[in-house]
Design an enzyme around this catalytic site. Structure first.
Site, PDB file in Angstrom:
ATOM      1  N   LYS A   1      -1.699 -10.235   3.327  1.00 57.09           N
ATOM      2  CA  LYS A   1      -0.281  -9.900   3.485  1.00 57.09           C
ATOM      3  C   LYS A   1       0.050  -9.627   4.946  1.00 57.09           C
ATOM      4  O   LYS A   1       1.052 -10.137   5.469  1.00 57.09           O
ATOM      5  CB  LYS A   1       0.090  -8.688   2.626  1.00 57.09           C
ATOM      6  CG  LYS A   1       1.574  -8.357   2.649  1.00 57.09           C
ATOM      7  CD  LYS A   1       1.916  -7.235   1.689  1.00 57.09           C
ATOM      8  CE  LYS A   1       1.471  -5.895   2.216  1.00 57.09           C
ATOM      9  NZ  LYS A   1       1.929  -4.761   1.398  1.00 57.09           N
TER      10      LYS A   1
ATOM     11  N   ASP B   1       4.993  -8.424  -1.001  1.00 51.62           N
ATOM     12  CA  ASP B   1       4.753  -6.995  -1.191  1.00 51.62           C
ATOM     13  C   ASP B   1       5.343  -6.585  -2.541  1.00 51.62           C
ATOM     14  O   ASP B   1       5.728  -7.424  -3.345  1.00 51.62           O
ATOM     15  CB  ASP B   1       5.350  -6.179  -0.036  1.00 51.62           C
ATOM     16  CG  ASP B   1       6.872  -6.196  -0.035  1.00 51.62           C
ATOM     17  OD1 ASP B   1       7.476  -6.981  -0.807  1.00 51.62           O
ATOM     18  OD2 ASP B   1       7.469  -5.415   0.722  1.00 51.62           O
TER      19      ASP B   1
END
Length: 211
Positions: A120, A138
């Site tokens: 991420k 997320d």
């Protein structure tokens, strides 16, 4: 959800915010990398408060390395998990100096090899610093994608892969910013603000609210 509806959703989000970016404050790829690393299990507001004090003093790998772990902790102690984050950010600075000439590498493999950097974080840096069409999923993006049925998946990896598949190329660079902001301010976790949502009529969520 069909592709026509997906494109209309993304078009509306783009029209409302043509030039989206992260809410983390940064001026260089390295500042962004540090800020994103610090943001794990912390708010952007909290990270910005800490980096507003840190970056004027140390905003390069050499300066962070020279600050030392304990010195770094003094600046980020208001952020959750600051002890482990200080260790990671300091070690990251050392690796950037030793292996990358003090520069942030424009490489997923090299980024993910840094302490505290996962997929991420690498996606955010590649997208926001270097303009890659990556999508950092997320909790906000995961929720919005599943709730609207824009791109459904049982985990963040599945949602990322689905988004990469169904989002047209013209939207890919900016889509993760639009979805994060939409999830943060409109399609919030506890009670979505459907009444003020610009894509409410296109969203396939069954339990819409009047807010």
């Amino acid at each position: 959800m069909n592709n026509t509806k997906r494109k209309e959703i993304l078009t509306r989000l783009r029209d409302a915010n043509p030039n989206p970016t992260t809410e983390l404050n940064f001026t260089t790829p390295y500042e962004l990398l540090v800020a994103v690393t610090l943001s794990a299990q912390a708010t952007d507001v909290g990270v910005n408060k800490a980096t507003a004090k840190l970056f004027p003093v140390a905003n390069t790998p050499q300066a962070i390395y020279d600050l030392g772990v304990d010195g770094l902790k003094d600046y980020i102690k208001t952020i959750g998990l600051y002890n482990s984050k200080a260790v990671n950010v300091h070690k990251m600075a050392e690796i950037l100096l030793d292996k990358h000439g003090g520069e942030v590498p424009e490489s997923r493999e090299a980024l993910e090899a840094l302490p505290g950097v996962g997929r991420k974080t690498a996606n955010v840096v590649l997208n926001t610093a270097f303009g890659w069409p990556t999508i950092a999923v997320d909790t906000h993006i995961f929720r919005v994608s599943n709730r609207t049925k824009l791109a459904m998946g049982k985990n963040v990896d599945q949602v990322e892969q689905k988004l990469l598949k169904v989002v047209p190329a013209e939207f890919k660079v900016d889509v993760h910013h639009w979805l994060i902001l939409h999830g943060r301010y409109t399609c919030i976790a506890r009670k979505p603000r459907c009444g003020s949502c610009i894509i409410e009529d296109l969203c396939e969520y069954k339990d819409k609210t009047s807010d």
